[in-house]
Design a protein around this motif. Structure first.
Motif, short mmCIF file in Angstrom:
data_model
loop_
_atom_site.label_atom_id
_atom_site.label_comp_id
_atom_site.label_asym_id
_atom_site.label_seq_id
_atom_site.Cartn_x
_atom_site.Cartn_y
_atom_site.Cartn_z
N ARG A 75 0.85 -1.21 0.00
CA ARG A 75 0.00 0.00 0.00
C ARG A 75 0.87 1.25 0.00
O ARG A 75 0.63 2.20 -0.74
CB ARG A 75 -0.92 -0.03 1.22
CG ARG A 75 -1.73 1.23 1.44
CD ARG A 75 -2.93 1.30 0.52
NE ARG A 75 -3.77 2.42 0.89
CZ ARG A 75 -3.81 3.59 0.23
NH1 ARG A 75 -3.09 3.75 -0.84
NH2 ARG A 75 -4.59 4.55 0.64
N ASP A 87 -2.73 0.29 -7.23
CA ASP A 87 -4.00 -0.13 -6.65
C ASP A 87 -5.01 1.01 -6.76
O ASP A 87 -5.00 1.94 -5.98
CB ASP A 87 -3.80 -0.53 -5.19
CG ASP A 87 -5.02 -1.23 -4.61
OD1 ASP A 87 -6.09 -1.14 -5.23
OD2 ASP A 87 -4.89 -1.86 -3.55
N ASP A 90 -7.57 1.96 -3.71
CA ASP A 90 -7.17 2.74 -2.56
C ASP A 90 -6.90 4.20 -2.91
O ASP A 90 -6.87 5.04 -2.05
CB ASP A 90 -5.90 2.15 -1.93
CG ASP A 90 -6.20 0.84 -1.22
OD1 ASP A 90 -7.33 0.68 -0.75
OD2 ASP A 90 -5.30 -0.01 -1.15
#
Length: 146
Positions: A75, A87, A90
Motif C-alpha cells: 500500500r 491499486d 485505494d
C-alpha cells in the motif's frame, strides 16, 4: 504525496535502525479485526521457555504479522497485492496516511523482533531431555521383559 516523499518514507521504514526506540503497538488491525498484540507479547515473553503448543501459536502470529506487514508495504509503495501494479481502489496516498502506514509497519517490525527473541529451550536442554526419555523407555522395556 510525490514520489520523493514516498521514497523517503520507504527508506525510513526499511532502514536497519527503523525499530530503534519504537514500541510494540498495543493493537494491530488485521483483516478488520483488532488483535491485542502488546498483551500477547508480554504474556508470551513472561514464560520461561515456550512449550510446543504456544510455539505453534507464536509461529502463526509471526506469519500473520509478516503478511500484514507486506500488505501495508505494498500500500505504501502504491502496489496492488500480488501484481506490483497501482491499486486503483485505494487511490493515491496522502502524506498523513503514508506516515501512519510507516508507523504501523515499524510497530509490526518491532513486534516481530520481540517474538523472534522469545526464549526457546536450547539444544543442550532438548538433547538432555530426549536422552532421559530414551533411557526411561529402555528401562520400561527391560522391566516389561523381566
Amino acid at each position: 504525496m510525490n514520489e520523493s516523499e514516498r521514497e523517503a518514507i520507504l527508506d525510513r521504514v526499511t532502514s536497519q535502525s527503523a525499530t530503534v526506540g519504537a514500541s510494540v503497538p498495543d493493537a494491530v488491525t488485521i483483516d478488520g479485526a483488532e488483535v491485542d498484540l502488546s498483551e500477547f507479547i508480554v504474556e508470551t515473553r513472561a514464560i520461561e521457555t515456550v512449550p510446543p503448543a504456544l510455539d505453534r501459536k507464536v509461529s502463526s502470529v509471526k506469519t500473520t504479522l509478516r503478511a500484514e506487514r507486506e500488505r501495508r508495504m505494498n500500500r505504501l509503495r502504491g502496489e496492488r497485492e500480488g501484481d506490483g501494479g497501482t491499486d486503483a481502489t485505494d487511490g493515491p496516498l496522502d502524506r498523513e496516511t503514508a506516515e501512519t502506514l510507516a508507523d504501523e509497519i515499524v510497530g509490526i517490525d518491532r513486534a516481530l523482533n520481540a517474538l523472534d527473541t522469545i526464549r526457546h529451550p536450547d539444544f543442550a536442554d532438548e538433547h538432555r531431555s530426549a536422552t532421559l526419555d530414551g533411557h526411561e523407555r529402555w528401562l520400561a522395556f527391560v522391566d516389561a521383559v523381566q
